[in-house]
Design an enzyme around this catalytic site. Structure first.
Site, short mmCIF file in Angstrom:
data_model
loop_
_atom_site.label_atom_id
_atom_site.label_comp_id
_atom_site.label_asym_id
_atom_site.label_seq_id
_atom_site.Cartn_x
_atom_site.Cartn_y
_atom_site.Cartn_z
CG ASP A 109 -1.75 1.11 1.46
OD1 ASP A 109 -2.27 1.65 0.46
OD2 ASP A 109 -1.94 1.50 2.63
CG ASP B 91 -2.13 7.62 0.32
OD1 ASP B 91 -1.42 8.63 0.39
OD2 ASP B 91 -2.89 7.37 -0.63
CG ASN C 291 -8.39 1.31 -1.77
OD1 ASN C 291 -8.19 0.52 -2.69
ND2 ASN C 291 -9.06 0.97 -0.67
CG ASN C 292 -4.88 8.75 -3.30
OD1 ASN C 292 -5.56 9.29 -4.17
ND2 ASN C 292 -4.18 9.42 -2.42
CE LYS D 182 -5.40 -0.85 -1.02
NZ LYS D 182 -4.16 -0.33 -0.40
MG MG Z 1 -2.99 3.06 3.43
#
Ligand code: MG
Length: 259
Positions: free
Chosen positions: A13, A15, A47-48, A188
């Site tokens: 991941d 962030d 997810n960004n 996710k």
């Molecule tokens: Mg994160």
């Protein structure tokens, strides 16, 4: 023996793990360089959808981490694909940042706003800083008229220096509440993003998911059959929706994988 020795591939991941806002997590760049030097297959999963994969690859490159944009999978890519399938040559109303709009448009879906958006075939939702009541109203009009609903994630917040910001989940909650509809999620913990990321992992067999959020990274990794590693460097809020799933390992930060 370091935890990283147990794996030949890692989904990581961004962030809260590699950086927080504009600030790198201390030790993350050196760790990623060392993992690559040790021959680990890495794919970054976020997810960004605020930037295209090439922009994330460039940012990693400025930290000294050389990765191909193909090694970056965003919820925006997956949500755009789902939106394109739902629109099926029709139109989309997108609540989100410019790169997400471009990704949806690239699926040969016409982007519409204002009155024409009331009959859009799909509404796509992602957190962005200019979200407002007009967007919420337009989304409701389209959804009431039968549009499909796709979102990048349900992550309630985004880790930032000085404290978390409202994330996509906060805005999606408004859209779902107003419309009474439930979104299909591209990011996710849903399987679509994991399937795409695993396909790009270069044949690694012992794979772990490393992330800072229980409800997306750990639940998603668990459902994909991966070993899960929770890092404590990112999101600090109590995380609902983990459904009793616990991470296999909990470490302070990415650098702890090599200690
Ligand atoms: Mg994160």
């Amino acid at each position: 023996m370091a935890l990283a020795d147990d794996f030949d591939g890692l989904l990581i991941d961004l962030d809260g793990v590699v950086w927080i806002g504009r600030e790198p997590v201390p030790g993350s760049a050196e760790t990623l360089v060392a993992l690559l030097a040790a021959g680990k297959e890495l794919v970054f999963v976020t997810n960004n959808p605020g930037r295209p994969p090439a922009a994330y690859a460039e940012r990693l490159g400025r930290m000294g981490v050389e990765v191909d944009p193909e090694r970056i999978v965003t919820a925006g890519m997956v949500a755009a694909r789902l939106a394109g399938e739902a629109a099926n040559g029709g139109s989309a109303f997108v609540i989100g940042a410019e790169p997400l709009k471009e990704m949806v448009a690239a699926t040969r879906t016409e982007l519409v706003v204002g009155e024409p958006a009331h009959s859009a075939g799909v509404v796509v939702v992602s957190g962005h800083r200019n979200f407002d009541y007009e967007e919420l109203l337009t989304a409701k009009r389209a959804l009431d008229a039968g549009a499909a609903l796709v979102a990048t994630s349900r992550d309630p917040t985004l880790p930032m220096p000085g404290g978390e910001w409202p994330g996509t989940g906060s805005i999606l909650a408004a859209v779902e509440t107003a419309s009474g509809r439930t979104a299909q999620i591209g990011g996710k913990p849903e399987r679509h993003l994991f399937e795409l990321a695993l396909a790009r992992l270069g044949g690694a067999e012992r794979v772990a998911m490393v992330g800072d959020r229980l409800s997306s990274d750990i639940v998603g990794g668990h459902n994909a059959g991966l070993t899960t590693i929770l890092v404590r460097s990112g999101t600090s809020s109590e995380d609902a929706g983990a459904d009793g799933v616990a991470p296999d390992h909990v470490v302070a930060d990415l650098a702890a994988l090599l200690r």
